[in-house]
Design a protein around this motif. Structure first.
Motif, PDB file in Angstrom:
ATOM      1  N   ILE A  33      16.424 -81.529 -18.230  1.00  0.00           N
ATOM      2  CA  ILE A  33      16.278 -81.718 -19.680  1.00  0.00           C
ATOM      3  C   ILE A  33      15.730 -80.433 -20.283  1.00  0.00           C
ATOM      4  CG2 ILE A  33      15.281 -83.169 -21.506  1.00  0.00           C
ATOM      5  CD1 ILE A  33      14.814 -85.329 -19.335  1.00  0.00           C
ATOM      6  N   GLU A  34      16.418 -79.935 -21.298  1.00  0.00           N
ATOM      7  CA  GLU A  34      16.051 -78.654 -21.926  1.00  0.00           C
ATOM      8  C   GLU A  34      15.965 -78.846 -23.434  1.00  0.00           C
ATOM      9  OE1 GLU A  34      15.162 -75.423 -21.203  1.00  0.00           O
ATOM     10  OE2 GLU A  34      15.237 -75.159 -23.385  1.00  0.00           O
ATOM     11  N   ARG A  35      14.885 -78.331 -24.016  1.00  0.00           N
ATOM     12  CA  ARG A  35      14.692 -78.557 -25.464  1.00  0.00           C
ATOM     13  C   ARG A  35      15.622 -77.683 -26.316  1.00  0.00           C
ATOM     14  NH1 ARG A  35       8.968 -75.348 -26.437  1.00  0.00           N
ATOM     15  NH2 ARG A  35       9.735 -73.494 -25.429  1.00  0.00           N
ATOM     16  N   THR A  45      12.322 -62.432 -21.665  1.00  0.00           N
ATOM     17  CA  THR A  45      11.736 -61.573 -20.647  1.00  0.00           C
ATOM     18  C   THR A  45      11.810 -60.158 -21.154  1.00  0.00           C
ATOM     19  OG1 THR A  45      11.625 -61.213 -18.277  1.00  0.00           O
ATOM     20  CG2 THR A  45      13.828 -61.088 -19.255  1.00  0.00           C
ATOM     21  N   GLY A  46      10.990 -59.275 -20.555  1.00  0.00           N
ATOM     22  CA  GLY A  46      11.030 -57.889 -21.023  1.00  0.00           C
ATOM     23  C   GLY A  46      12.364 -57.303 -20.705  1.00  0.00           C
ATOM     24  N   GLY A  47      12.649 -57.489 -19.478  1.00  0.00           N
ATOM     25  CA  GLY A  47      13.923 -57.313 -18.986  1.00  0.00           C
ATOM     26  C   GLY A  47      14.232 -56.968 -17.589  1.00  0.00           C
ATOM     27  N   ARG A  48      13.291 -56.857 -16.656  1.00  0.00           N
ATOM     28  CA  ARG A  48      13.706 -56.403 -15.343  1.00  0.00           C
ATOM     29  C   ARG A  48      13.571 -57.512 -14.299  1.00  0.00           C
ATOM     30  NH1 ARG A  48      12.141 -51.794 -11.933  1.00  0.00           N
ATOM     31  NH2 ARG A  48      10.705 -51.147 -13.526  1.00  0.00           N
ATOM     32  N   LEU A  49      14.690 -57.772 -13.636  1.00  0.00           N
ATOM     33  CA  LEU A  49      14.707 -58.789 -12.583  1.00  0.00           C
ATOM     34  C   LEU A  49      14.657 -58.092 -11.221  1.00  0.00           C
ATOM     35  CD1 LEU A  49      15.301 -61.734 -11.512  1.00  0.00           C
ATOM     36  CD2 LEU A  49      17.712 -61.127 -11.645  1.00  0.00           C
ATOM     37  N   LEU A 105      19.361 -59.943 -19.968  1.00  0.00           N
ATOM     38  CA  LEU A 105      19.040 -60.623 -21.227  1.00  0.00           C
ATOM     39  C   LEU A 105      19.181 -62.110 -20.958  1.00  0.00           C
ATOM     40  CD1 LEU A 105      20.978 -58.280 -23.671  1.00  0.00           C
ATOM     41  CD2 LEU A 105      18.495 -58.584 -23.562  1.00  0.00           C
ATOM     42  N   ARG A 106      18.124 -62.858 -21.218  1.00  0.00           N
ATOM     43  CA  ARG A 106      18.110 -64.272 -20.827  1.00  0.00           C
ATOM     44  C   ARG A 106      19.170 -65.085 -21.567  1.00  0.00           C
ATOM     45  NH1 ARG A 106      13.297 -65.809 -18.382  1.00  0.00           N
ATOM     46  NH2 ARG A 106      14.316 -67.830 -18.171  1.00  0.00           N
ATOM     47  N   SER A 107      19.479 -64.664 -22.795  1.00  0.00           N
ATOM     48  CA  SER A 107      20.477 -65.436 -23.554  1.00  0.00           C
ATOM     49  C   SER A 107      21.850 -65.347 -22.880  1.00  0.00           C
ATOM     50  CB  SER A 107      20.561 -64.925 -24.997  1.00  0.00           C
ATOM     51  OG  SER A 107      20.775 -63.533 -24.988  1.00  0.00           O
ATOM     52  N   GLY A 300       7.504 -72.041 -11.398  1.00  0.00           N
ATOM     53  CA  GLY A 300       7.695 -70.968 -12.380  1.00  0.00           C
ATOM     54  C   GLY A 300       6.456 -70.694 -13.211  1.00  0.00           C
ATOM     55  N   ASP A 301       6.669 -70.330 -14.465  1.00  0.00           N
ATOM     56  CA  ASP A 301       5.544 -70.021 -15.353  1.00  0.00           C
ATOM     57  C   ASP A 301       4.619 -71.222 -15.543  1.00  0.00           C
ATOM     58  OD1 ASP A 301       6.259 -67.426 -15.750  1.00  0.00           O
ATOM     59  OD2 ASP A 301       6.503 -67.573 -17.931  1.00  0.00           O
ATOM     60  N   ALA A 302       5.154 -72.420 -15.442  1.00  0.00           N
ATOM     61  CA  ALA A 302       4.315 -73.624 -15.548  1.00  0.00           C
ATOM     62  C   ALA A 302       3.222 -73.572 -14.475  1.00  0.00           C
ATOM     63  CB  ALA A 302       5.157 -74.883 -15.397  1.00  0.00           C
TER      64      ALA A 302
END
Ligand SMILES: Cc1cc2nc3c(=O)[nH]c(=O)nc-3n(C[C@H](O)[C@H](O)[C@H](O)COP(=O)(O)OP(=O)(O)OC[C@H]3O[C@@H](n4cnc5c(N)ncnc54)[C@H](O)[C@@H]3O)c2cc1C
Length: 428
Positions: A33-35, A45-49, A105-107, A300-302
């Motif tokens: 489920i995603e809001r 994200t800033g951008g580096r994976l 880019l996360r999008s 994750g961040d949670a």
């Protein structure tokens, strides 16, 4: 009869999507489920994976996934209002398989992961916010979104840095402003060729660039710039409790970075495509909450799995790995038919055995080290003066190099600088 899933995952970020993919692949019935209407559209994200953890799940993923550029040049700049002392590192090894890092880019990136998880059989519901975790007899049994209740054997909370659901359960404390930063980011379209020309890279190569000093006006934090395929990701991260230390507001920090004489020409003619702001966990190991209870896990961040090492922020590789470990624990729990806290404790053990906790523990003293304001306030000026001492020739009286180099150091204090260097290295 009420519908019941094997697993409900809250949040289609990196941790949630990876877990959904692996669980569905193992044949479990997964609801995620995603809001956000479109997964990834709320994620920043800033951008580096750092690719190593994703590489284990999708070998050679970069050939297929919408990554932007492989990072082949690292830059760190200490900036005053009109100068930059920059260290650049470029090496073939930066692009090696398994060790490579990519700007993303996360999008664009998150929808690719969603596609993978959907192909494996995970079911997505988007545009719906989970309001509550349902608990019966001290065991998590499902979630409520609006009027609707959905049930599962286990719930995975992958709802990001400000996990209100983990807070509701009492697994996580309310965020402390000293342990969390705000990040602001702009995506600026420049076009592939201009980026190649201005940064001296080919279309497959990219630059990761961090800035400390005048950008944050002395606040704990700094700027970043990542080259994407056609865009530049430009932004700042600054600790929330420190906002107000200087009179530079976070929004203004971005402007300072963009207006800096070293950065401005690189952005010239660019068009703003995206603007976003997001919280960043910064507390390190000491901020990690309870990771599991009866019928519930955090990933994750949670679970506060982010490390700010000053010269880089790392969260995505940890989030991916935690999603994987959570999925593996749930798959084992399903086989055993046991979703109790005792069984799910395997998750913590797996986390402790993984690079996640080893790294988080290793770097646990660094967040406290970064609280020394002189790192952001005085050191860039010191370096500027040292560089001037080295490079300025205008017929001045000759002076020993040691004297020229030590004068700016003495302004801060030899002992202080020495201690900071030792403490900084010690904390890393
Ligand atoms: C400015 C900035 C710069 C960063 N730079 C880097 C970097 O360069 N490298 C790096 O590795 N890491 C970096 N990080 C950290 C990294 O981005 C995060 O660690 C990572 O994105 C977290 O992924 P996640 O899946 O845990 O959470 P998220 O990606 O935040 O996903 C959580 C998802 O849960 C959804 N959600 C939340 N609540 C609910 C709810 N109640 N109901 C339904 N859905 C919900 C959200 O919409 C979101 O899609 C940076 C972070 C920021 C903000």
């Amino acid at each position: 009869m009420e519908e019941k899933f094997d697993v409900i995952i809250v949040g289609a970020g990196l941790a949630g999507n990876i877990a959904a993919y692996l669980l569905a692949q193992a044949g479990l019935e997964v609801l995620i489920i995603e809001r956000a209407e479109v997964p990834g559209s709320k994620n920043v994200t800033g951008g580096r994976l750092y690719s190593h953890s994703l590489e284990k799940i999708f070998p050679n993923f970069a050939e297929e996934a919408p990554v932007e550029r492989k990072i082949t040049k690292e830059r760190v700049s200490f900036v005053t209002g009109d100068s930059a002392t920059t260290i650049e590192y470029a090496a073939e090894g930066l692009g090696e398989q398994g060790k490579a890092t990519y700007s993303i880019l996360r999008s664009r990136f998150d929808p690719w992961l969603v596609e993978k998880a959907e192909e494996a059989g995970a079911m997505y519901v988007t545009g719906i916010r989970v309001d509550e975790v349902l608990v019966q007899d001290d065991k998590v049994v499902g979630v409520r979104a609006g009027e609707e209740e959905m049930y599962s054997d286990v719930v995975l909370l992958a709802d990001g840095v400000n996990s209100l659901l983990a807070q509701q359960l009492g697994m996580k404390k309310e965020l402390d402003p000293s342990q969390v930063a705000v990040g602001i980011k702009e995506v600026i379209r420049l076009g592939e060729e201009k980026i190649n020309d201005r940064f001296g890279v080919s279309s497959e190569e990219g630059v990761a660039w961090l800035f400390a000093g005048d950008v944050s006006g002395g606040n704990i934090g700094g700027g970043f710039l990542y080259t994407d395929k056609e865009d530049l990701s430009v932004g700042i991260v600054t600790t929330i409790a420190d906002i107000g230390y200087s009179d530079v507001a976070p929004r203004e920090m971005v402007e300072r970075l963009k207006e800096h004489p070293v950065v401005k020409p690189l952005l010239a003619g660019g068009k703003l495509m995206e603007y976003s702001a997001h919280l960043v966990t910064e507390g390190g190991y000491n901020m990690i909450p309870e990771l599991y209870r009866d019928g519930v896990l955090l990933a994750g961040d949670a679970a506060a799995l982010v490390m700010n090492l000053g010269y880089t922020i790392r969260g995505m590789d940890l989030c991916i790995e935690s999603g994987k470990l959570a999925a593996e624990t749930i798959i084992a729990a399903k086989e055993a038919g046991d979703f109790s806290k005792a069984f799910l404790s395997r998750y913590e053990k797996a986390m402790n055995d993984s690079f996640i906790m080893k790294d988080m523990k290793h770097y646990r003293k660094f967040p406290a080290f970064l609280e020394r304001h002189r790192i952001f306030e005085q050191y860039p000026g010191m370096m500027d003066e040292m560089m001037k001492g080295m490079f300025e020739m205008y017929g001045q009286e000759p002076e020993k190099m040691t004297k020229r180099m030590l004068r700016p150091v003495k302004k801060i204090g030899l002992f202080r600088v020495g201690k900071d260097v030792l403490d900084g290295l010690g904390a890393l």
